[in-house]
Design an enzyme around this catalytic site. Structure first.
Site, PDB file in Angstrom:
ATOM      1  N   ARG A  51       0.806  -1.228   0.000  1.00  0.00           N
ATOM      2  CA  ARG A  51       0.000   0.000   0.000  1.00  0.00           C
ATOM      3  C   ARG A  51       0.833   1.270   0.000  1.00  0.00           C
ATOM      4  O   ARG A  51       0.351   2.325  -0.386  1.00  0.00           O
ATOM      5  CB  ARG A  51      -1.009  -0.024   1.141  1.00  0.00           C
ATOM      6  CG  ARG A  51      -2.080  -1.072   0.849  1.00  0.00           C
ATOM      7  CD  ARG A  51      -3.113  -1.144   1.936  1.00  0.00           C
ATOM      8  NE  ARG A  51      -4.110  -2.130   1.562  1.00  0.00           N
ATOM      9  CZ  ARG A  51      -5.412  -1.890   1.506  1.00  0.00           C
ATOM     10  NH1 ARG A  51      -5.876  -0.700   1.788  1.00  0.00           N
ATOM     11  NH2 ARG A  51      -6.236  -2.825   1.159  1.00  0.00           N
ATOM     12  N   GLU A  88       2.119  -8.008  13.282  1.00  0.00           N
ATOM     13  CA  GLU A  88       1.141  -8.255  14.334  1.00  0.00           C
ATOM     14  C   GLU A  88       0.501  -9.630  14.250  1.00  0.00           C
ATOM     15  O   GLU A  88      -0.019 -10.130  15.228  1.00  0.00           O
ATOM     16  CB  GLU A  88       0.082  -7.148  14.387  1.00  0.00           C
ATOM     17  CG  GLU A  88      -0.597  -6.804  13.096  1.00  0.00           C
ATOM     18  CD  GLU A  88       0.136  -5.782  12.231  1.00  0.00           C
ATOM     19  OE1 GLU A  88      -0.546  -5.122  11.442  1.00  0.00           O
ATOM     20  OE2 GLU A  88       1.363  -5.682  12.293  1.00  0.00           O
TER      21      GLU A  88
END
Length: 164
Positions: A51, A88
């Site tokens: 992104r 994460e």
């Protein structure tokens, strides 16, 4: 999007922003204005796969500078520098072409979102290995509860939108 990509994660999606040309133009205006006001000289915008590739090139073009991609492992030709890191919800590896930046060149690293900071820290380490100067890490969204910006330590950090 709740529970994406794994249960317990609330995914903050920038797709609506990308679909709206006026909103995207406003985003680019805000990022450009911030960088022009903050740094008199930037050599490259460095974008993180994937992104960061959506906001990095138009931002670099507006600033009249080049764009350098940091990719997932195995996507770049030629000699590369790579680093493994934890995100994460898993592990990953990033790469940059060994000759992407010269020692002493000034870069701003961009991505859509900062969560735990693993990807951004890995990108900063790659820049350090190439002896580039990271002026700032720049994101659209920061998830403050996950304290990713604290991992960046002395590297300046800027986010447009913060969620607790």
């Amino acid at each position: 999007f709740p529970d994406f990509p794994v249960p317990g994660v609330l995914f903050r999606d920038i797709s609506p922003l990308l679909k709206d040309p006026g909103a995207f133009r406003s985003l680019m205006d805000l990022l450009e204005d911030h960088l022009r006001a903050s740094f008199p000289q930037i050599d490259f915008i460095v974008g993180l796969d994937s992104r960061g590739f959506l906001i990095g090139p138009p931002l670099a073009q507006r600033l009249g500078i080049g764009f350098v991609p940091i990719r997932k492992k195995g996507k770049l030709p030629g000699p590369t520098e790579s680093i493994s890191y934890t995100l994460e919800y898993g592990k990953a590896e990033l790469e940059i072409q060994s000759d992407a930046v010269e020692p002493g060149q000034k870069v701003v690293i961009v991505d859509d979102l900062l969560a735990t900071g693993g990807t951004m820290c890995a990108a900063c380490e790659l820049m350090k290995r190439l002896k580039a100067e990271v002026l700032e890490c720049l994101v659209i969204i920061e998830l403050k509860l996950l304290k990713g910006s604290e991992k960046l330590k002395s590297i300046p950090f800027y986010s447009l939108l913060q969620y607790d």
